[in-house]
Write an enzyme that holds these catalytic residues in place. Structure first.
Site, PDB file in Angstrom:
ATOM      1  CG  HIS A 248      38.740  34.460  34.534  1.00  0.00           C
ATOM      2  ND1 HIS A 248      37.936  33.360  34.568  1.00  0.00           N
ATOM      3  CD2 HIS A 248      39.921  34.026  34.015  1.00  0.00           C
ATOM      4  CE1 HIS A 248      38.578  32.295  34.094  1.00  0.00           C
ATOM      5  NE2 HIS A 248      39.785  32.684  33.752  1.00  0.00           N
TER       6      HIS A 248
ATOM      7  CD  GLU B 127      43.026  29.714  33.792  1.00  0.00           C
ATOM      8  OE1 GLU B 127      42.544  30.854  33.884  1.00  0.00           O
ATOM      9  OE2 GLU B 127      42.999  29.055  32.729  1.00  0.00           O
TER      10      GLU B 127
ATOM     11  CG  HIS C 135      46.606  30.576  29.145  1.00  0.00           C
ATOM     12  ND1 HIS C 135      46.386  29.498  29.954  1.00  0.00           N
ATOM     13  CD2 HIS C 135      45.622  31.465  29.457  1.00  0.00           C
ATOM     14  CE1 HIS C 135      45.314  29.707  30.714  1.00  0.00           C
ATOM     15  NE2 HIS C 135      44.837  30.911  30.447  1.00  0.00           N
TER      16      HIS C 135
ATOM     17  CG  HIS D 178      38.468  28.622  31.399  1.00  0.00           C
ATOM     18  ND1 HIS D 178      38.637  28.281  32.736  1.00  0.00           N
ATOM     19  CD2 HIS D 178      39.333  29.645  31.170  1.00  0.00           C
ATOM     20  CE1 HIS D 178      39.566  29.071  33.256  1.00  0.00           C
ATOM     21  NE2 HIS D 178      39.998  29.896  32.331  1.00  0.00           N
TER      22      HIS D 178
HETATM   23  C1  DHB Z   1      42.320  33.298  27.422  1.00  0.00           C
HETATM   24  C2  DHB Z   1      42.460  32.150  28.213  1.00  0.00           C
HETATM   25  C3  DHB Z   1      41.910  32.104  29.494  1.00  0.00           C
HETATM   26  O1  DHB Z   1      42.027  31.039  30.330  1.00  0.00           O
HETATM   27  C4  DHB Z   1      41.192  33.165  29.987  1.00  0.00           C
HETATM   28  O2  DHB Z   1      40.623  33.053  31.206  1.00  0.00           O
HETATM   29  C5  DHB Z   1      41.058  34.314  29.213  1.00  0.00           C
HETATM   30  C6  DHB Z   1      41.624  34.374  27.942  1.00  0.00           C
HETATM   31  C7  DHB Z   1      42.899  33.374  26.052  1.00  0.00           C
HETATM   32  O3  DHB Z   1      43.605  32.459  25.608  1.00  0.00           O
HETATM   33  O4  DHB Z   1      42.628  34.353  25.359  1.00  0.00           O
HETATM   34 FE    FE Z   2      41.248  31.565  32.450  1.00  0.00          FE
END
Ligand code: DHB
Ligand code: FE
Length: 280
Positions: A59, A240, A193, A12
């Protein structure tokens, strides 16, 4: 009775919202990401689900660090998107299904999952980006939504096992709803990530591929994993993945993988997508 027709997962990433607004679908950076979605849209156009139960994390738009429920669910007639500060254009509100939401709430609370009930709820990129990707014309299609929000922002987070069991409870709740509606479960976020700290930029392709394989046929693989173990493998925000596991818990039948896509990097993330059919 309501029927769960399948499960979808999608990263997302906020930058995707901007790429959609700018129609960068054929741009060399974005094409391998966007190309994953049309086959799923065709499947959705055939199956025509009435309701999307969307498991995501907020978030900081609807819940901030001052009040952070572990589990929350929407019971509103509509869900507004708002500016989160990422520079993404605000998109049109999503229709809710409040009577169905209340049925799920009654059922899962009786099942010992005490969700925070939200009769008003703003939805951020965690909800909106995957919805836009799967249903670009959601306003015309009239797809109704039920947001289920799980904390992945402020520790402590619910364990993989707890999330999977919540998914099972949601699955039981949906299948006991007396209207003949087709329901699809969407799990957003992931894959690996980490946005900040010493490991900022961390991506683990091998683990992501394992996740995509195991979540189809062997979700039990993850159930004894700790949150710290998941952070180690997937990064601080890769946690997540518990949202994907919640989705998988709700698929009560025989699960068949129809489509998948994986591409790195998109922004800071290993971007993954799955389309699973749930055969009763
Ligand atoms: C990114 C990924 C995420 O899941 C998020 O909530 C905000 C940023 C990213 O890869 O930049
Ligand atoms: Fe996220």
């Amino acid at each position: 009775m309501a029927q769960i027709v399948g499960g979808l997962t999608s990263s997302h990433i906020p930058a995707v919202g901007n790429a959609v607004a700018k129609e960068l679908f054929d741009d060399p950076y974005w094409k391998p990401f966007f190309d994953g979605y049309p086959p799923v849209r065709n499947w959705l156009a055939e199956v025509k689900p009435d309701i999307a139960v969307v498991i995501y994390n907020d978030h900081g738009l609807n819940f901030f660090l001052d009040k952070q429920p572990t589990f929350a669910i929407g019971a509103a007639p509509e869900y507004r998107n708002q500016d989160e500060g990422w520079g993404i254009p605000t998109i049109a509100p999503f229709k809710g299904a409040p009577a169905f939401s209340w049925h799920i709430i009654e059922s899962v609370i009786a099942d010992e999952f005490d969700l925070v009930t939200c009769q008003e709820m703003a939805v951020d990129h965690g909800f909106c980006v995957p919805m836009q990707l799967f249903w670009p014309t959601y306003e015309d299609l009239g797809i109704r939504t039920i947001p289920v929000c799980i904390n992945t922002v402020q520790h402590p987070f619910p364990s993989p096992k707890r999330c999977y069991k919540l998914g099972q409870a949601i699955g039981r709740a949906i299948e006991s709803y007396p209207e003949d509606l087709k329901v699809v479960i969407v799990g957003t976020g992931g894959m690996s990530h980490q946005l900040d700290g010493q490991r900022a930029g961390f991506i683990n392709k091998k683990f992501d591929e394992l996740c995509m394989d195991k979540i189809v046929d062997d979700p039990a693989y993850f159930l004894d994993m700790s949150i710290n173990g998941l952070v180690r493998e997937a990064g601080a925000q890769g946690v997540e993945f518990i949202l994907w596991l919640t989705m998988r818990g709700a698929l009560t039948g025989t699960v068949k993988e129809l489509y998948r896509n994986y591409h790195i990097p998109i922004s800071n993330t290993g971007a993954g997508m799955l389309c699973l059919e749930n055969q009763a």
